[in-house]
Write a protein that holds these residues in place. Sequence first.
Motif, PDB file in Angstrom:
ATOM      1  N   PHE A 286      -7.730 -48.904  56.224  1.00 36.42           N
ATOM      2  CA  PHE A 286      -9.176 -49.003  55.979  1.00 36.42           C
ATOM      3  C   PHE A 286      -9.971 -48.993  57.286  1.00 36.42           C
ATOM      4  CE2 PHE A 286      -7.135 -50.796  52.235  1.00 36.42           C
ATOM      5  CZ  PHE A 286      -7.762 -50.076  51.226  1.00 36.42           C
ATOM      6  N   ASP A 287      -9.413 -49.595  58.354  1.00 38.95           N
ATOM      7  CA  ASP A 287     -10.084 -49.560  59.663  1.00 38.95           C
ATOM      8  C   ASP A 287     -10.270 -48.115  60.116  1.00 38.95           C
ATOM      9  OD1 ASP A 287      -9.717 -52.564  61.109  1.00 38.95           O
ATOM     10  OD2 ASP A 287      -8.277 -52.109  59.545  1.00 38.95           O
ATOM     11  N   ILE A 288      -9.204 -47.335  59.928  1.00 39.01           N
ATOM     12  CA  ILE A 288      -9.234 -45.948  60.407  1.00 39.01           C
ATOM     13  C   ILE A 288     -10.204 -45.108  59.583  1.00 39.01           C
ATOM     14  CG2 ILE A 288      -7.849 -43.877  60.878  1.00 39.01           C
ATOM     15  CD1 ILE A 288      -7.087 -46.318  62.620  1.00 39.01           C
ATOM     16  N   MET A 289     -10.114 -45.223  58.264  1.00 32.95           N
ATOM     17  CA  MET A 289     -10.979 -44.385  57.419  1.00 32.95           C
ATOM     18  C   MET A 289     -12.454 -44.738  57.590  1.00 32.95           C
ATOM     19  SD  MET A 289      -9.066 -42.149  56.232  1.00 32.95           S
ATOM     20  CE  MET A 289     -10.221 -41.216  55.248  1.00 32.95           C
ATOM     21  N   SER A 290     -12.751 -46.037  57.720  1.00 32.20           N
ATOM     22  CA  SER A 290     -14.175 -46.405  57.889  1.00 32.20           C
ATOM     23  C   SER A 290     -14.671 -45.922  59.261  1.00 32.20           C
ATOM     24  CB  SER A 290     -14.399 -47.907  57.709  1.00 32.20           C
ATOM     25  OG  SER A 290     -13.627 -48.635  58.627  1.00 32.20           O
ATOM     26  N   ALA A 291     -13.776 -45.945  60.270  1.00 28.59           N
ATOM     27  CA  ALA A 291     -14.159 -45.428  61.592  1.00 28.59           C
ATOM     28  C   ALA A 291     -14.441 -43.924  61.507  1.00 28.59           C
ATOM     29  CB  ALA A 291     -13.057 -45.712  62.604  1.00 28.59           C
ATOM     30  N   LEU A 292     -13.568 -43.181  60.819  1.00 26.52           N
ATOM     31  CA  LEU A 292     -13.764 -41.725  60.695  1.00 26.52           C
ATOM     32  C   LEU A 292     -15.089 -41.410  60.005  1.00 26.52           C
ATOM     33  CD1 LEU A 292     -10.260 -40.207  59.759  1.00 26.52           C
ATOM     34  CD2 LEU A 292     -11.177 -40.782  61.986  1.00 26.52           C
ATOM     35  N   LYS A 293     -15.420 -42.206  58.993  1.00 29.55           N
ATOM     36  CA  LYS A 293     -16.689 -41.982  58.270  1.00 29.55           C
ATOM     37  C   LYS A 293     -17.879 -42.161  59.200  1.00 29.55           C
ATOM     38  CE  LYS A 293     -17.088 -43.593  54.007  1.00 29.55           C
ATOM     39  NZ  LYS A 293     -16.979 -44.591  52.909  1.00 29.55           N
ATOM     40  N   ALA A 294     -17.767 -43.127  60.133  1.00 37.00           N
ATOM     41  CA  ALA A 294     -18.856 -43.334  61.101  1.00 37.00           C
ATOM     42  C   ALA A 294     -18.816 -42.271  62.197  1.00 37.00           C
ATOM     43  CB  ALA A 294     -18.734 -44.725  61.714  1.00 37.00           C
ATOM     44  N   TRP A 295     -17.615 -41.960  62.674  1.00 33.71           N
ATOM     45  CA  TRP A 295     -17.478 -41.036  63.815  1.00 33.71           C
ATOM     46  C   TRP A 295     -17.856 -39.594  63.471  1.00 33.71           C
ATOM     47  CZ3 TRP A 295     -11.968 -42.987  65.652  1.00 33.71           C
ATOM     48  CH2 TRP A 295     -12.106 -44.306  66.143  1.00 33.71           C
ATOM     49  N   GLN A 296     -17.866 -39.232  62.188  1.00 29.57           N
ATOM     50  CA  GLN A 296     -18.238 -37.844  61.850  1.00 29.57           C
ATOM     51  C   GLN A 296     -19.693 -37.548  62.229  1.00 29.57           C
ATOM     52  OE1 GLN A 296     -18.394 -36.919  57.592  1.00 29.57           O
ATOM     53  NE2 GLN A 296     -18.656 -39.093  57.127  1.00 29.57           N
ATOM     54  N   TYR A 297     -20.487 -38.608  62.444  1.00 27.39           N
ATOM     55  CA  TYR A 297     -21.897 -38.413  62.822  1.00 27.39           C
ATOM     56  C   TYR A 297     -22.131 -38.673  64.310  1.00 27.39           C
ATOM     57  CZ  TYR A 297     -22.318 -38.663  57.762  1.00 27.39           C
ATOM     58  OH  TYR A 297     -22.144 -38.443  56.412  1.00 27.39           O
ATOM     59  N   HIS A 298     -21.074 -38.844  65.071  1.00 28.00           N
ATOM     60  CA  HIS A 298     -21.216 -39.157  66.497  1.00 28.00           C
ATOM     61  C   HIS A 298     -21.677 -37.929  67.283  1.00 28.00           C
ATOM     62  CE1 HIS A 298     -20.161 -40.603  70.543  1.00 28.00           C
ATOM     63  NE2 HIS A 298     -20.320 -41.811  70.010  1.00 28.00           N
ATOM     64  N   ASP A 299     -22.319 -38.179  68.419  1.00 33.29           N
ATOM     65  CA  ASP A 299     -22.830 -37.086  69.257  1.00 33.29           C
ATOM     66  C   ASP A 299     -21.710 -36.255  69.875  1.00 33.29           C
ATOM     67  OD1 ASP A 299     -25.319 -38.006  68.736  1.00 33.29           O
ATOM     68  OD2 ASP A 299     -25.562 -39.112  70.617  1.00 33.29           O
ATOM     69  N   ASP A 300     -20.549 -36.864  70.069  1.00 32.77           N
ATOM     70  CA  ASP A 300     -19.448 -36.143  70.716  1.00 32.77           C
ATOM     71  C   ASP A 300     -18.919 -35.057  69.777  1.00 32.77           C
ATOM     72  OD1 ASP A 300     -17.387 -36.057  72.991  1.00 32.77           O
ATOM     73  OD2 ASP A 300     -16.128 -36.212  71.203  1.00 32.77           O
ATOM     74  N   PHE A 301     -18.971 -33.825  70.259  1.00 37.04           N
ATOM     75  CA  PHE A 301     -18.593 -32.666  69.433  1.00 37.04           C
ATOM     76  C   PHE A 301     -17.147 -32.789  68.916  1.00 37.04           C
ATOM     77  CE2 PHE A 301     -16.460 -28.465  69.386  1.00 37.04           C
ATOM     78  CZ  PHE A 301     -17.162 -27.860  68.364  1.00 37.04           C
ATOM     79  N   ILE A 302     -16.230 -33.175  69.812  1.00 33.66           N
ATOM     80  CA  ILE A 302     -14.807 -33.242  69.438  1.00 33.66           C
ATOM     81  C   ILE A 302     -14.599 -34.315  68.381  1.00 33.66           C
ATOM     82  CG2 ILE A 302     -12.464 -33.751  70.267  1.00 33.66           C
ATOM     83  CD1 ILE A 302     -13.408 -32.661  73.033  1.00 33.66           C
ATOM     84  N   LEU A 303     -15.086 -35.519  68.658  1.00 28.08           N
ATOM     85  CA  LEU A 303     -14.870 -36.644  67.743  1.00 28.08           C
ATOM     86  C   LEU A 303     -15.473 -36.377  66.372  1.00 28.08           C
ATOM     87  CD1 LEU A 303     -13.614 -39.516  67.741  1.00 28.08           C
ATOM     88  CD2 LEU A 303     -15.906 -40.395  68.195  1.00 28.08           C
ATOM     89  N   SER A 304     -16.708 -35.865  66.342  1.00 24.39           N
ATOM     90  CA  SER A 304     -17.365 -35.645  65.046  1.00 24.39           C
ATOM     91  C   SER A 304     -16.706 -34.494  64.283  1.00 24.39           C
ATOM     92  CB  SER A 304     -18.866 -35.386  65.218  1.00 24.39           C
ATOM     93  OG  SER A 304     -19.072 -34.193  65.938  1.00 24.39           O
ATOM     94  N   SER A 305     -16.377 -33.400  64.982  1.00 24.11           N
ATOM     95  CA  SER A 305     -15.777 -32.236  64.297  1.00 24.11           C
ATOM     96  C   SER A 305     -14.424 -32.600  63.679  1.00 24.11           C
ATOM     97  CB  SER A 305     -15.574 -31.081  65.275  1.00 24.11           C
ATOM     98  OG  SER A 305     -16.784 -30.714  65.864  1.00 24.11           O
ATOM     99  N   LEU A 306     -13.579 -33.272  64.449  1.00 27.45           N
ATOM    100  CA  LEU A 306     -12.241 -33.615  63.947  1.00 27.45           C
ATOM    101  C   LEU A 306     -12.319 -34.647  62.816  1.00 27.45           C
ATOM    102  CD1 LEU A 306     -10.219 -33.804  67.311  1.00 27.45           C
ATOM    103  CD2 LEU A 306     -10.236 -31.930  65.665  1.00 27.45           C
ATOM    104  N   SER A 307     -13.239 -35.617  62.947  1.00 30.91           N
ATOM    105  CA  SER A 307     -13.381 -36.638  61.890  1.00 30.91           C
ATOM    106  C   SER A 307     -13.811 -35.996  60.574  1.00 30.91           C
ATOM    107  CB  SER A 307     -14.392 -37.713  62.306  1.00 30.91           C
ATOM    108  OG  SER A 307     -13.931 -38.408  63.441  1.00 30.91           O
ATOM    109  N   LYS A 308     -14.740 -35.042  60.666  1.00 30.25           N
ATOM    110  CA  LYS A 308     -15.197 -34.339  59.446  1.00 30.25           C
ATOM    111  C   LYS A 308     -14.032 -33.613  58.773  1.00 30.25           C
ATOM    112  CE  LYS A 308     -19.982 -33.560  60.783  1.00 30.25           C
ATOM    113  NZ  LYS A 308     -20.760 -32.758  61.733  1.00 30.25           N
ATOM    114  N   MET A 309     -13.130 -33.051  59.587  1.00 28.74           N
ATOM    115  CA  MET A 309     -11.994 -32.309  59.016  1.00 28.74           C
ATOM    116  C   MET A 309     -11.168 -33.191  58.076  1.00 28.74           C
ATOM    117  SD  MET A 309     -10.520 -30.121  62.221  1.00 28.74           S
ATOM    118  CE  MET A 309     -11.579 -29.034  63.158  1.00 28.74           C
TER     119      MET A 309
END
Length: 411
Positions: A286-309
């Motif tokens: 749950f820590d990981i999935m909730s982080a991914l949900k937040a990180w998909q909107y992050h300014d960092d192109f790599i972090l947001s793109s991969l999280s959305k995937m």
Amino acid sequence: MSQLNKLKILNDPIYGFITIPNPLLYDLIQHPYFQRLRRISQMGLSYLVYPGAHHTRFHHALGCMHMMQKAIEVLRFKQVDISKDEENALLIAILLHDIGHGPFSHAMEHSIVENVSHEQLSLLFMDELNREFNGQLSLAIQVFKGEYHRKFMLQLISSQLDMDRMDYLKRDSFYTGVAEGNINSDRLIQMLNVVDDVLVMEEKGIYSIEKFLMARRLMYWQAYLHKTSLVAELILTKILKRAKELSLKGTVLKSSDALAFFMNHKIELTHFDRDVLHQFAELDDFDIMSALKAWQYHDDFILSSLSKMIIHRDLLKIKLSSDKFDPAFIEDLNRRFTQENKRSAQEAQYFIFKGKIKNQAYNKSAEPIRILKKDKTIEDVVEASDQLNLKALSKPVTKYYVCYPKQLVEN
């Protein structure tokens, strides 16, 4: 609490009723370290391929304990002397053998912590529980580490025909629906015996072993190393690597306190004191999935793109081959990616990468599965079998993969 309340019966979809045989095992199951396994998936991100694969490490650990109870019963019936203390040690060791797994299982071993295996973490958890339970786990730890003088006991916990493999093949094939992975664990356990302190399989069980090894091979290709599960896990590892990179440079990322702790520190095995272990015990899927949900909107192109995937199951393309990929093909992918996305070659490495996977159902150089023949001689299963395919199953098969954004090929 009365002791009678601690002798619970649990209903398992595979084995029916599983009994918790004594209050100590009940108390271990009730411990927060063990209850955390309810929130750790057994097959990582495989549910992106097999929608039913949502079972947990908690299910698996209880199944292993049940298998061990059956094995002890069979061996005692065959006049193998196993004391009450040894029985308890076997049940505790198999119950806790996977307690060190992190969120989404194997993806974490190279990203949240620095090259610390789940086996090492399991041992740290066992040592901590042993302190809490006043030394009642000492014999189980001795067995788990292979330091106990009765060799067959470790073989029941960790070998090429152990209770761990018997449960996960049966359980994972059930929850994925991959029928090829189903094995006859009852038959396998009924055929177990001990000769000169070594675990053997009676010759009558040889066809069940052949089926077991074949099931293991097929489950690896169809489930554990399925290319979509593989690419999802690789993406998750890249996400955590990127998150750690950003965090160590001072970027504040939204996450739980436990995840933030591991993102902000390089944690190796030597750093695991009681406090760090407790932080690790706070981590789950749950820590990981909730982080991914937040990180998909992050300014960092790599972090947001991969999280959305991962969130949207829109993954990188993965190609498998028996041969290594032509470096020119990978160079071309990198060139096109950097040009089309205005990104550096270093950033491209998060989206375009290669590697290899290996599948070996039976390892001839490891401790063998021993067959007890009718004339009382003992032989390696590969030699005892009349099936040529067992020799083939003992040869490692390596496949190479390359991952890249699918748009690069579609364009």
